[in-house]
Design an enzyme around this catalytic site. Structure first.
Site, PDB file in Angstrom:
ATOM      1  N   ARG A 178       1.027  -1.209  -0.199  1.00  0.00           N
ATOM      2  CA  ARG A 178      -0.030  -0.391   0.208  1.00  0.00           C
ATOM      3  C   ARG A 178       1.003   0.767  -0.099  1.00  0.00           C
ATOM      4  NH1 ARG A 178      -4.251   0.234   4.363  1.00  0.00           N
ATOM      5  NH2 ARG A 178      -4.792   1.811   3.561  1.00  0.00           N
ATOM      6  N   CYS A 236      -1.426   5.771   9.066  1.00  0.00           N
ATOM      7  CA  CYS A 236      -1.457   4.674   8.532  1.00  0.00           C
ATOM      8  C   CYS A 236      -2.762   5.021   8.019  1.00  0.00           C
ATOM      9  CB  CYS A 236      -2.323   4.018   9.644  1.00  0.00           C
ATOM     10  SG  CYS A 236      -3.513   4.639  10.665  1.00  0.00           S
TER      11      CYS A 236
END
Length: 281
Positions: A178, A236
């Protein structure tokens, strides 16, 4: 005080004269409430709190964040219902991943609670060392904790994260693919905040879900530039696993701030820059 506590240490404290308040924060991303699991068996005395409904604010006020910070009054009311007091330690646990528990550890720390720890390894660690579980839901006395957002300077916003990535160390706690922009299953844009360094939360724990020893974590983060005298921040996807990274940094002796809005908030504004690939950019 250490930010984590072992199952053996918790058993000893629960048998003492002033046991800590216990909070059960079992949670999985995208899953339904874990209340049925709590009802089936939890550490005796633990009170269940739902991350999605009691520890997250309304998403329409989150400027794109999937887990915006809760309203302070609502958060305080939930903590007091769970018996949280300002003069009594709190131990938080979850199903073993550590993300849900770390979210509450960070929230209570940010809002001024003086003594909150996470059960290392969560409920699996408790049962592995012979700890009992019960289906009995405790009746706890009302607590008195009144949160003071910003009581400790542990939070930064999007502009703060962008600046920190350039002058200090900003760690991206998501999976490496990611970060690199190869996949993005949850948010509208793939990649990372320019200047951020990849530090997946999976690298903070062992195969059994326990945190790596403090010395190992310190070496791991030092290789990324995150040392005690550096300015360190974490983000995050939506501020939950980032709290776990902040917890791991605390175990390693490295203070860190959290960009709670994280990637979901960052990408909600199309004017914000995005980097891809394995380098900070």
């Amino acid at each position: 005080m250490n930010a984590i506590i072992s199952a053996k240490e918790l058993a000893g404290e629960l048998a003492g004269e002033q046991p800590p308040v216990l909070l059960d924060i079992r949670w999985e991303m995208g899953a339904t409430s874990r209340r049925p699991d709590y009802d089936a068996g939890h550490i005796p005395g633990a009170v269940y709190l739902d991350l999605e409904t009691e520890l997250t604010g309304p998403k329409e006020t989150g400027r794109g964040c999937r887990h915006p910070l809760p309203d302070p009054e609502a958060f305080g009311a939930a903590m007091r219902r769970a018996g949280v007091r300002a003069d009594r330690g709190v131990v938080v646990y979850d199903g073993g991943l550590g993300w849900g528990a770390a979210r509450v550890w960070w929230l209570l720390s940010w809002t001024g609670h003086p003594s909150v720890r996470v059960l290392d390894g969560g409920l699996p660690a408790w049962t592995a060392q012979g700890g009992a579980v019960t289906a009995e839901v405790p009746v706890v006395p009302e607590g008195d904790f009144v949160p003071e957002p910003g009581a400790r300077p542990l939070l930064i916003d999007a502009d703060g994260a962008a600046a920190l990535a350039r002058r200090g160390v900003l760690l991206d706690a998501r999976a490496g693919e990611r970060y690199r922009g190869e996949v993005e299953p949850l948010d509208p844009v793939a990649g990372h905040i320019p200047g951020a360094r990849s530090a997946p939360t999976t690298e903070n724990v062992t195969a059994d879900g326990l945190f790596r020893p403090a010395g190992e974590l310190a070496d791991h983060f030092a290789a990324l530039g995150a040392v005690p005298d550096a300015e360190v921040g974490v983000y995050c996807g939506s501020g939950v696993s980032g709290a776990h990274e902040a917890l791991a940094l605390a175990v390693a002796g490295v203070p860190a701030v959290l960009y709670a809005g994280s990637w979901s908030e960052w990408t909600a504004d199309p004017s914000r820059p995005v980097a891809t690939g394995p380098q900070p950019g």
